[in-house]
Design an enzyme around this catalytic site. Structure first.
Site, PDB file in Angstrom:
ATOM      1  N   GLY A   1       0.810  -1.206   0.000  1.00 14.63           N
ATOM      2  CA  GLY A   1       0.000   0.000   0.000  1.00 14.63           C
ATOM      3  C   GLY A   1       0.847   1.261   0.000  1.00 14.63           C
ATOM      4  O   GLY A   1       2.059   1.211   0.224  1.00 14.63           O
ATOM      5  N   CYS A   2       0.195   2.385  -0.270  1.00 15.72           N
ATOM      6  CA  CYS A   2       0.923   3.648  -0.410  1.00 15.72           C
ATOM      7  C   CYS A   2       1.496   4.134   0.919  1.00 15.72           C
ATOM      8  O   CYS A   2       2.691   4.440   1.016  1.00 15.72           O
ATOM      9  CB  CYS A   2       0.035   4.710  -1.042  1.00 15.72           C
ATOM     10  N   TYR A   3       0.663   4.199   1.959  1.00 13.05           N
ATOM     11  CA  TYR A   3       1.184   4.625   3.264  1.00 13.05           C
ATOM     12  C   TYR A   3       2.274   3.658   3.755  1.00 13.05           C
ATOM     13  O   TYR A   3       3.348   4.100   4.183  1.00 13.05           O
ATOM     14  CB  TYR A   3       0.059   4.710   4.299  1.00 13.05           C
TER      15      TYR A   3
ATOM     16  N   GLU B   1       6.952  10.378  -0.983  1.00 10.88           N
ATOM     17  CA  GLU B   1       6.844   9.550  -2.187  1.00 10.88           C
ATOM     18  C   GLU B   1       5.625  10.003  -2.969  1.00 10.88           C
ATOM     19  O   GLU B   1       4.777  10.720  -2.453  1.00 10.88           O
ATOM     20  CB  GLU B   1       6.680   8.067  -1.818  1.00 10.88           C
TER      21      GLU B   1
ATOM     22  N   GLY C   1       4.285   4.442  -4.345  1.00 12.61           N
ATOM     23  CA  GLY C   1       3.248   3.949  -3.452  1.00 12.61           C
ATOM     24  C   GLY C   1       2.262   3.002  -4.115  1.00 12.61           C
ATOM     25  O   GLY C   1       1.365   2.478  -3.455  1.00 12.61           O
TER      26      GLY C   1
END
Lengths: 341, 341, 341, 341
Positions: C151-153, C313, C319
């Site tokens: 995932g991005c986070y 990012e 991400g």
């Protein structure tokens, strides 16, 4: 082949840098900036981290650049009035020059002085330079030493209009042009008007009646027409980083929408960066931002009989640095899209 | 005096609510919304916390509203085609109605159908309603029961243009209008095109050749001129919440800039919400956002002999809810600026 | 080599498309979308005009995709709970799968159910899949058939934290993480909360105490530590299209700043997409947007003895889609940066 | 009653101006600015057109202001280090002063010098001034002559935290604070970092470990606790004009959520500008922008046992000028909300 950028501290210089660092056909060996001299490129532009490790800004000295035997081609990303002071010695030293400033965009030194407020520093070189939007220039320009890359607004206007006027699809002189630009068009200029809070949540017209770009718009359209063309051009600022959306209203003169599209298709069938949209679509800057493409479309208003032309481009790409790279590609016989994906 | 808002779930309804809750002369006793019925106003609009504690949305029923003996005046913030279904019974029950929809903006049911795609539901009431931009309407309108508040684009165009055409300062029919609007102009509409990422960093023309607001622009200008006026109007979207910047090019017809300013000064000397800017300035939406003011300016292009008029307003205030409140203030003899600081 | 994208209608699908169309080592032969089936890719995504002329969306049918003998690798850009229904038949048919959804990111079906609200549809495949951030995974993963892209986070958090915890530079369990994300992180989701006017000029925390991404953050950090790690993670939304800026506060545990940088340098010396910034700098999303790079930096607060780690990012690149391409590159032995300039 | 503003050229000065011009209880008779002296207020701030016709900026001279017999109260919107040079003579001349700078916010001249980099110019006056957040100060301050209005970040932090620490609901020293601010927090400062294109599409932490506002945050919290409190505070910038969203993580110390809300309700039951949100909601800057309200909420994370507090305010209103007006209202016995709707 080795290339250099002179005056790379602004937005168009940064985009040039970013493209040239990854260009498959050339080496970027020189980057100059008076105010950044001595600093590594990637500390000034953190975007370029991991990509420009060795390169540092050097001083911008026309003499020294002219004597740099390694350099084949130089991009000038300098203010008008300053660029020509580099272009002339570089050309005299046998290098090719692509100038992103306004210094060599006009044929007439009188009009230059009228619009830029000072006499042209090298009027004799105006005749030796060429104004190149690759998609519309028809003469053999690839052997020319000094190329003037066009302004952002003019590109968004001339790509759709030039062939229509040249082919007499448009015969009227009644042309009203409105453009909306992102804020990067003003450059990295330190003025209260360009602070974040001043431009955010704000739209306005500016530069009314005589924006500098008007000079090259009218000179080129007049060349296309073979007679003087005068247009009404009003630029606007909107809160976005990049992009120009242009809306052109051509007063009733009998042209058919069909003729418009036929001329465009004939002119741009091999143009990789021109997107001709269907008549029921309107270009959107978000579709072209970060690319070198310009989208164009036209429709006819049956009520007013006016022709409506819309276009969209990224002012830093097709409107400046991307187009300069495209010019380089064609100048040296590289693939037209090299470095411009 | 008790007022109500019908259909207060959108952006203009929210602004109406916010102004009316603090208005010194009226009580807001009724707020309806089909989809929000039963919910407290301040849980739906957290902006209104600490200001609207007791008020809750009730159902939107024309019958029930007509029978609400407490209500003196009702604002309709409903979609076109729906609003008239409320306006008629409310008027028949003796209440005053200020309608923010397009239902009563036009005189002609034919043009309504042409632009809105369905027959007018109550064509007989078109003659009984009045289209009111307080600054330009000259007849006695304050005794009228049903007032149509104008659209956002039309207000930004008619305030500067109407008196010039009425006084024959402008005689040409060659008028090109370009407007840039913030996204709230589209309302709280659930469509992919209005998602944050779709509108951010984007500018584009839309609604080409026949935007709905064109109908009221042309009807009003024709009334001013005493003959049919046709204009070219192109709206654009830019990434901001609020604000409309309009640029009008009036083709060469001999009018002097002096005459333009004299007419404006005569027409708007007592208008608290019209800002007449010097000719070398251009209105900016950031100067008028969150206020009910509209700024206007004009200049003449000596090269083209065209007249350039620019204006800026907040589309939710002078372009919608603020103007509706101004209408109410005048209708009841309150201070024109009451609630509008 | 032929690749396909399943569910390419969202933002990460669009970015995958854009990269794969220009990737030097693969051919994009299949793009599916239930709702867009039959439409040409470049009419749906005008950004891809002149680049995707022949390609059209086809229906998303797991069976049919599994039987497509041409396809070697499939990217899944589908909602969680849906992706696994494609991943399993595709893997069983011998294809490689890079899944951008959450379906195979966790080891534990219990935690999946706790965070995603439904039982995992194929719990037996959890053990066969691998969670791959290429920079931190140490086992041989390149022969694995099913890869879960993170995932991005989590990527913005794990790249800086994972090696520090693994090497015991950080020993405390007292970790507070705050992230700020652009709106594209929510996908092209039709909800009032994601309308332009709702997100513009707005910042807020959301998903308090138990955002879904917390599950993979903690599972990975616990793997690194060899014991359970619990963190406080609070995501925030800010008005921008792209980018995640993360700030991590590690409570006093004696680690020296020098040890932090030494571990990072050892871990990431060959990582082309990790930018280690000097301690006096803080990453900025604008430096990494539109690239696959993640910037990280750390400083120590002498007053609190806390360690502060910051990262930035592009949520759609490193991400999401950029990282998925990076995974493909390594999976097939291409240059790690291929297609990612 | 006559009031003046010294140094009204920045964003908080502009907001002060706008509020005071419409304030029901006072007359704004003096507005000074070194750089704008002589210019009409409404030509500098076109937002104020039609509202400030007669007022012009005068020179900022402490002597002259002190001798202005008409002035009762003066707001100082000046840089730190400069404000005290006006505050002292004005107070000595018997006027009341509300200072929006940092000059009188601290009790300790040592801490002032540590954070602001120069010795305090009038250390003897630190004891005579009072730091006033009206909602949390308990002593009799309304008779004091010199009031320090608090900083934007401190207000967003102290309103929720102060009463909890004072009432020992929070006993831990483990407090991590992250704030996200709009760009106007930096003032109308001419620096490349605040250009539109530099801040748009960008989020980043800044001022790491020792932002100037930390000094007043810790001094006030220590006063509340009766012992030294040290916190970790990290501010961030996001692309918006206004608003601060703050997220506070209080490390496990046994406080119950119920106790948090009870303390808040007791402390703020009569506070018109504090919005206490339900525990499942999080404040959003868009709900408080352009108002003087601060929203606060809290939740408890059962996994970490941490308390999470979130708040949102408009940095130019409750975080600066709005709060200064609120202070004036209370100082003179006006309605607390006068001029602040």
């Amino acid at each position: 082949m080795n290339v250099g950028i002179v005056g790379a501290s602004g937005y168009s210089g940064e985009v040039l840098l970013s493209i040239l660092l990854d260009h498959p056909n050339v080496s970027l060996t020189k980057v100059t900036s008076r105010k950044l001299a001595g600093q590594p490129v990637d500390s000034v532009f953190p975007k370029l981290r991991n990509r420009a490790n060795r390169l540092a800004f050097s001083v911008s000295d026309p003499e020294e650049l002219a004597n740099d035997l390694e350099l084949d081609l130089v991009f000038l990303a300098l203010p008008h009035g300053v660029a020509s002071g580099y272009a002339v010695p570089l050309c005299e030293a046998g290098k090719k020059v692509i100038d992103l400033s306004a210094d060599f965009r006009l044929n007439s030194p009188e009009i230059y002085e009228e619009y830029y407020g000072h006499p042209h520093p090298h009027p004799d070189w105006l005749a030796k330079s060429l104004y190149v939007i690759p998609e519309i220039i028809k003469e053999r320009w690839q052997t020319n030493q000094l190329i003037a890359a066009p302004g952002c607004y003019p590109t968004s206007i001339l790509v759709p209009l030039f062939p229509l006027i040249k082919d007499s699809v448009i015969k009227t002189g009644n042309i009203v042009i409105n453009s909306i630009s992102g804020v990067s068009g003003a450059g990295r200029k330190m003025a209260e008007d360009y602070l974040y809070c001043e431009r955010n949540e704000s739209a306005k017209a500016y530069g009314l009646t005589k924006h500098r770009h008007l000079s090259e718009i009218e000179e080129q359209l007049s060349l296309a027409a073979g007679r003087d063309i005068t247009v009404q051009f009003t630029p606007h600022l909107a809160p976005m980083n990049r992009g120009i959306a242009t809306t052109i209203v051509v007063g009733d003169s009998g042209e058919s929408l069909d003729a418009v599209y036929k001329t465009w298709e004939a002119s741009y069938q091999d143009a990789p960066f021109v997107g001709i949209l269907e008549s029921d679509k309107t270009p959107d800057t978000k579709w072209v931002n970060h690319s070198n493409r310009i989208d164009i479309a036209a429709t006819k208003d049956p009520r007013t009989n006016n022709l409506l032309i819309t276009s969209a481009e990224d002012n830093l790409m097709k409107g400046a640095s991307g187009q300069a790279i495209q010019i380089m590609n064609l100048l040296y016989g590289f693939k037209e899209t090299a470095g411009l994906k």
